[in-house]
Design a protein around this motif. Structure first.
Motif, mmCIF file in Angstrom:
data_model
loop_
_atom_site.group_PDB
_atom_site.id
_atom_site.type_symbol
_atom_site.label_atom_id
_atom_site.label_comp_id
_atom_site.label_asym_id
_atom_site.label_seq_id
_atom_site.Cartn_x
_atom_site.Cartn_y
_atom_site.Cartn_z
ATOM 1 N N ARG A 1 12.497 -18.435 17.787
ATOM 2 C CA ARG A 1 11.361 -19.341 17.961
ATOM 3 C C ARG A 1 11.134 -19.657 19.429
ATOM 4 O O ARG A 1 9.991 -19.688 19.903
ATOM 5 N N ALA A 2 12.214 -19.905 20.173
ATOM 6 C CA ALA A 2 12.088 -20.222 21.595
ATOM 7 C C ALA A 2 11.503 -19.038 22.362
ATOM 8 O O ALA A 2 10.652 -19.220 23.246
ATOM 9 N N VAL A 3 11.925 -17.832 22.028
ATOM 10 C CA VAL A 3 11.397 -16.640 22.691
ATOM 11 C C VAL A 3 9.911 -16.480 22.376
ATOM 12 O O VAL A 3 9.103 -16.167 23.269
ATOM 13 N N ILE B 1 4.243 -16.637 24.079
ATOM 14 C CA ILE B 1 2.872 -17.120 23.870
ATOM 15 C C ILE B 1 2.395 -17.879 25.108
ATOM 16 O O ILE B 1 1.256 -17.713 25.551
ATOM 17 N N GLU B 2 3.264 -18.698 25.687
ATOM 18 C CA GLU B 2 2.901 -19.435 26.899
ATOM 19 C C GLU B 2 2.653 -18.469 28.057
ATOM 20 O O GLU B 2 1.714 -18.642 28.832
ATOM 21 N N ARG B 3 3.472 -17.450 28.197
ATOM 22 C CA ARG B 3 3.296 -16.458 29.259
ATOM 23 C C ARG B 3 1.953 -15.748 29.111
ATOM 24 O O ARG B 3 1.204 -15.598 30.074
ATOM 25 N N GLY C 1 -3.825 -15.143 30.732
ATOM 26 C CA GLY C 1 -5.181 -15.004 30.214
ATOM 27 C C GLY C 1 -5.292 -13.973 29.112
ATOM 28 O O GLY C 1 -6.389 -13.498 28.821
ATOM 29 N N HIS C 2 -4.180 -13.614 28.497
ATOM 30 C CA HIS C 2 -4.191 -12.636 27.400
ATOM 31 C C HIS C 2 -4.310 -13.359 26.059
ATOM 32 O O HIS C 2 -3.835 -14.482 25.912
#
Length: 76
Positions: free
Chosen positions: A40-42, A47-49, A54-55
Motif C-alpha cells: 500500500r505504501a509503495v 501515485i503521488e510521483r 503530471g501523468h
C-alpha cells in the motif's frame, strides 16, 4: 540437523482481522499484514510521483477501472 533448525525458525503467527478498503474483514498473519502495508505504501508513493510528474493513473472505482489525471485519454 539443518531441517530441525528451519522448523524452529518458522513459528506460527496468530491471525488477526484486518479491514480492507472494500469493507471486508479478512484474517491474516502479522507477516502478511506487513507485506500488505508495504505494498500500500509503495502504491501511494507511486501515485503521488505520477501526480507530480503530471501523468494519469488508473484506479479501481465502483467496480471498474477509472483513468484520473489531466493527460488521461478520453476514450480508453
Amino acid at each position: 540437523m539443518h531441517n530441525q533448525n528451519r522448523s524452529k525458525e518458522r513459528q506460527v503467527t496468530p491471525l488477526s482481522n484486518i479491514s480492507l478498503a472494500e469493507g471486508r474483514e479478512v484474517a491474516m498473519t502479522y507477516e502478511t499484514k506487513e507485506m500488505l502495508d508495504c505494498l500500500r505504501a509503495v502504491a501511494v508513493a507511486e501515485i503521488e510521483r505520477k501526480r507530480r510528474l503530471g501523468h494519469y493513473v488508473v484506479v479501481w472505482q465502483n467496480k471498474r477501472p477509472v483513468l484520473i489525471g489531466e493527460d488521461a485519454p478520453l476514450d480508453p
